[in-house]
Design a protein around this motif. Structure first.
Motif, PDB file in Angstrom:
ATOM      1  N   ILE A 339       0.847  -1.193   0.000  1.00 52.73           N
ATOM      2  CA  ILE A 339       0.000   0.000   0.000  1.00 52.73           C
ATOM      3  C   ILE A 339       0.884   1.244   0.000  1.00 52.73           C
ATOM      4  O   ILE A 339       1.840   1.343   0.788  1.00 52.73           O
ATOM      5  CB  ILE A 339      -0.938   0.033   1.223  1.00 52.73           C
ATOM      6  CG1 ILE A 339      -1.733  -1.280   1.320  1.00 52.73           C
ATOM      7  CG2 ILE A 339      -1.887   1.223   1.143  1.00 52.73           C
ATOM      8  CD1 ILE A 339      -2.656  -1.541   0.155  1.00 52.73           C
ATOM      9  N   TYR A 340       0.555   2.180  -0.882  1.00 50.58           N
ATOM     10  CA  TYR A 340       1.231   3.487  -0.873  1.00 50.58           C
ATOM     11  C   TYR A 340       0.513   4.373   0.136  1.00 50.58           C
ATOM     12  O   TYR A 340      -0.655   4.726  -0.038  1.00 50.58           O
ATOM     13  CB  TYR A 340       1.181   4.112  -2.259  1.00 50.58           C
ATOM     14  CG  TYR A 340       1.836   5.472  -2.343  1.00 50.58           C
ATOM     15  CD1 TYR A 340       3.201   5.577  -2.593  1.00 50.58           C
ATOM     16  CD2 TYR A 340       1.099   6.630  -2.173  1.00 50.58           C
ATOM     17  CE1 TYR A 340       3.813   6.820  -2.668  1.00 50.58           C
ATOM     18  CE2 TYR A 340       1.705   7.880  -2.254  1.00 50.58           C
ATOM     19  CZ  TYR A 340       3.060   7.969  -2.490  1.00 50.58           C
ATOM     20  OH  TYR A 340       3.663   9.203  -2.564  1.00 50.58           O
ATOM     21  N   ASN A 341       1.223   4.720   1.212  1.00 49.69           N
ATOM     22  CA  ASN A 341       0.618   5.476   2.308  1.00 49.69           C
ATOM     23  C   ASN A 341       1.453   6.713   2.589  1.00 49.69           C
ATOM     24  O   ASN A 341       2.480   6.655   3.289  1.00 49.69           O
ATOM     25  CB  ASN A 341       0.515   4.601   3.553  1.00 49.69           C
ATOM     26  CG  ASN A 341      -0.295   5.263   4.666  1.00 49.69           C
ATOM     27  OD1 ASN A 341      -0.724   6.402   4.528  1.00 49.69           O
ATOM     28  ND2 ASN A 341      -0.505   4.550   5.756  1.00 49.69           N
ATOM     29  N   ASP A 342       1.048   7.828   1.988  1.00 53.77           N
ATOM     30  CA  ASP A 342       1.694   9.119   2.244  1.00 53.77           C
ATOM     31  C   ASP A 342       3.204   9.053   1.998  1.00 53.77           C
ATOM     32  O   ASP A 342       4.016   9.468   2.825  1.00 53.77           O
ATOM     33  CB  ASP A 342       1.408   9.565   3.680  1.00 53.77           C
ATOM     34  CG  ASP A 342       1.720  11.062   3.880  1.00 53.77           C
ATOM     35  OD1 ASP A 342       1.771  11.793   2.869  1.00 53.77           O
ATOM     36  OD2 ASP A 342       1.923  11.456   5.043  1.00 53.77           O
ATOM     37  N   GLY A 343       3.573   8.507   0.837  1.00 51.95           N
ATOM     38  CA  GLY A 343       4.981   8.466   0.456  1.00 51.95           C
ATOM     39  C   GLY A 343       5.767   7.343   1.075  1.00 51.95           C
ATOM     40  O   GLY A 343       6.987   7.263   0.881  1.00 51.95           O
ATOM     41  N   ARG A 344       5.106   6.466   1.793  1.00 46.36           N
ATOM     42  CA  ARG A 344       5.795   5.353   2.439  1.00 46.36           C
ATOM     43  C   ARG A 344       5.134   4.031   2.047  1.00 46.36           C
ATOM     44  O   ARG A 344       3.955   3.979   1.668  1.00 46.36           O
ATOM     45  CB  ARG A 344       5.764   5.513   3.960  1.00 46.36           C
ATOM     46  CG  ARG A 344       6.463   6.755   4.483  1.00 46.36           C
ATOM     47  CD  ARG A 344       7.967   6.626   4.332  1.00 46.36           C
ATOM     48  NE  ARG A 344       8.662   7.858   4.730  1.00 46.36           N
ATOM     49  CZ  ARG A 344       9.985   7.993   4.717  1.00 46.36           C
ATOM     50  NH1 ARG A 344      10.738   6.978   4.305  1.00 46.36           N
ATOM     51  NH2 ARG A 344      10.545   9.128   5.079  1.00 46.36           N
ATOM     52  N   LEU A 345       5.898   2.952   2.160  1.00 50.84           N
ATOM     53  CA  LEU A 345       5.381   1.622   1.867  1.00 50.84           C
ATOM     54  C   LEU A 345       4.759   1.015   3.121  1.00 50.84           C
ATOM     55  O   LEU A 345       5.387   0.960   4.177  1.00 50.84           O
ATOM     56  CB  LEU A 345       6.510   0.708   1.370  1.00 50.84           C
ATOM     57  CG  LEU A 345       6.149  -0.777   1.211  1.00 50.84           C
ATOM     58  CD1 LEU A 345       5.067  -0.949   0.155  1.00 50.84           C
ATOM     59  CD2 LEU A 345       7.379  -1.601   0.875  1.00 50.84           C
ATOM     60  N   GLU A 346       3.539   0.560   2.960  1.00 47.70           N
ATOM     61  CA  GLU A 346       2.856  -0.179   4.027  1.00 47.70           C
ATOM     62  C   GLU A 346       2.529  -1.581   3.509  1.00 47.70           C
ATOM     63  O   GLU A 346       1.933  -1.734   2.445  1.00 47.70           O
ATOM     64  CB  GLU A 346       1.565   0.534   4.440  1.00 47.70           C
ATOM     65  CG  GLU A 346       0.791  -0.217   5.512  1.00 47.70           C
ATOM     66  CD  GLU A 346      -0.537   0.442   5.833  1.00 47.70           C
ATOM     67  OE1 GLU A 346      -1.333  -0.179   6.576  1.00 47.70           O
ATOM     68  OE2 GLU A 346      -0.797   1.558   5.336  1.00 47.70           O
ATOM     69  N   ILE A 347       2.937  -2.593   4.234  1.00 49.33           N
ATOM     70  CA  ILE A 347       2.620  -3.970   3.884  1.00 49.33           C
ATOM     71  C   ILE A 347       1.459  -4.412   4.758  1.00 49.33           C
ATOM     72  O   ILE A 347       1.605  -4.529   5.983  1.00 49.33           O
ATOM     73  CB  ILE A 347       3.844  -4.889   4.079  1.00 49.33           C
ATOM     74  CG1 ILE A 347       4.997  -4.421   3.189  1.00 49.33           C
ATOM     75  CG2 ILE A 347       3.474  -6.332   3.750  1.00 49.33           C
ATOM     76  CD1 ILE A 347       6.266  -5.243   3.329  1.00 49.33           C
TER      77      ILE A 347
END
Length: 394
Positions: A339-347
């Protein structure tokens, strides 16, 4: 002036010493010259790059699971018609041919009735004689009663009435003969009726064994008939998908049937399971009913379904509300998504509820508007920085 031998030896020795020294000096001078002229490279500090990714914006929707299965068209009702009487076939219906359609109640085959008509006449005569004998015996009983009455009046001794004196056994015997004659007449009439073989339902003649002029014996096979009011399609369904199908005679899951060879299509519904698992594939047998498969009734004009045809069935299964549809290849190991979450990677861990072809349907773990990464990441680490591609797909 001649040089002495010692002078010549000294000169040779000096030459051997001075020449190598000069050569070494010239080589060192050349090395330093070329080194001073070499191009010098300046190293720049390493620049940290941020992966550029494409994303898909997801939204929930309602989805109906579809189960695809392969099967074969079978008769829903198939019977073998046999003759109940023996005789010569004197007539067959024009439709009594392989593949012919015969309406319910129509005469298919007629056997020579002459012998059976004679049997009916004979049985009628026997019944008439038995009835006459019965009436005579009733008169004899009345006479016996009167005679017993007169004897009682004339004799001083008491005379007892008995069944034998009153001819009751004889009357019962005559009554039994009448009943037997009536049964014989009924049997003769029944045999005469059986010389006409009628279609028990609206039927397709799958095969026939006799024709006009042929002799048939009692219990001889005449034809094999198939009920054309409905056919059934037996398909094989994986066990893990069986629970998603509604099985009911009138409210079963709708199914669309398509011939693999002719491209024709029909509508049906799931009515039952076979109650068994196939031995080789370990799949469950499911029966789909197709009404009016030949297009003779309400579905007039529809292409005719052929028996033993190989078909594909698409069964409408369970409906899922608020599910997210994604390409199957986006689901990573352990049922997770990037998941793209505010410029960061979320798994993020998700819960797929259905997989169909190249799509996966997820009911929990996602929210409307989430950006699912569809680019490949070589070394994904939770929290790593990401950049959206200029052509973001939403």
């Amino acid at each position: 002036m001649r040089q002495t031998a010692s002078q010549r030896s000294l000169g040779v020795t000096l030459l051997k010493i001075i020449l190598p020294v000069c050569l070494i000096a010239l080589g060192g001078a050349g090395f330093w010259y070329y080194k001073s002229k070499a191009v010098k490279f300046k190293r720049k500090p390493a620049v940290k790059t941020v992966p550029v990714v494409d994303v898909i914006k997801v939204n929930s929707d309602r989805f109906i699971a579809q189960i695809r299965a392969m099967g074969t068209v079978r008769p829903d009702r198939e019977v073998v018609i046999k003759s109940q009487v023996a005789g010569t076939v004197i007539q067959v219906a024009p439709e009594f041919v392989q593949g012919g359609l015969i309406p319910e109640g129509q005469t298919m085959v007629r056997i020579d009735p002459a012998d059976y008509e004679l049997a009916v006449n004979k049985a009628q005569n026997a019944l008439a004689r038995a009835q006459a004998d019965f009436e005579i015996e009733k008169g004899q009983q009345q006479i016996a009663r009167e005679e017993l009455k007169l004897m009682a009046e004339m004799s001083p001794n008491e005379i007892r009435e008995t069944g034998l004196v009153l001819r009751k056994p004889q009357l019962e015997k005559a009554r039994a003969v009448v009943a037997s004659a009536e049964s014989d007449l009924e049997a003769a009439r029944l045999d005469l009726e059986r010389t006409r073989i009628l279609a028990p339902f609206h039927a397709l003649v799958r095969s026939k064994a006799v024709d006009a002029g042929a002799m048939t014996a009692a219990q001889g096979t005449l034809a094999t008939l198939v009920d054309v009011t409905c056919y059934q399609v037996e398909v094989q369904v994986p066990l893990d998908r069986l629970d998603r199908i509604r099985v009911h005679d009138t409210q079963g899951s709708p199914a669309r049937i398509r011939s693999l060879y002719a491209g024709r299509a029909w509508q049906g519904r799931v009515v039952r399971t076979t109650g068994a698992v196939t031995e080789q594939s370990r799949m469950a047998g499911v029966i789909i009913r197709v009404d009016d498969p030949l297009g003779l009734g309400p579905a007039e004009g529809r292409p005719a379904m052929l028996l033993d045809d190989h078909v594909e069935a698409v069964i409408e299964g369970q409906a899922f509300d608020n599910v997210f549809s994604l390409p199957r290849n986006l689901v990573q190991e352990n049922s997770s998504l990037w998941i793209y979450n505010d410029g960061r990677l979320e798994i993020r861990k998700v819960a797929p509820v259905w997989i169909e072809n190249d799509r996966v349907f997820i009911q929990s773990g996602l929210s409307p508007g989430d950006l699912v990464i569809q680019s490949d990441l070589s070394a994904p680490v939770p929290g790593m920085a990401l950049t959206l591609a200029s052509q973001e797909r939403r």
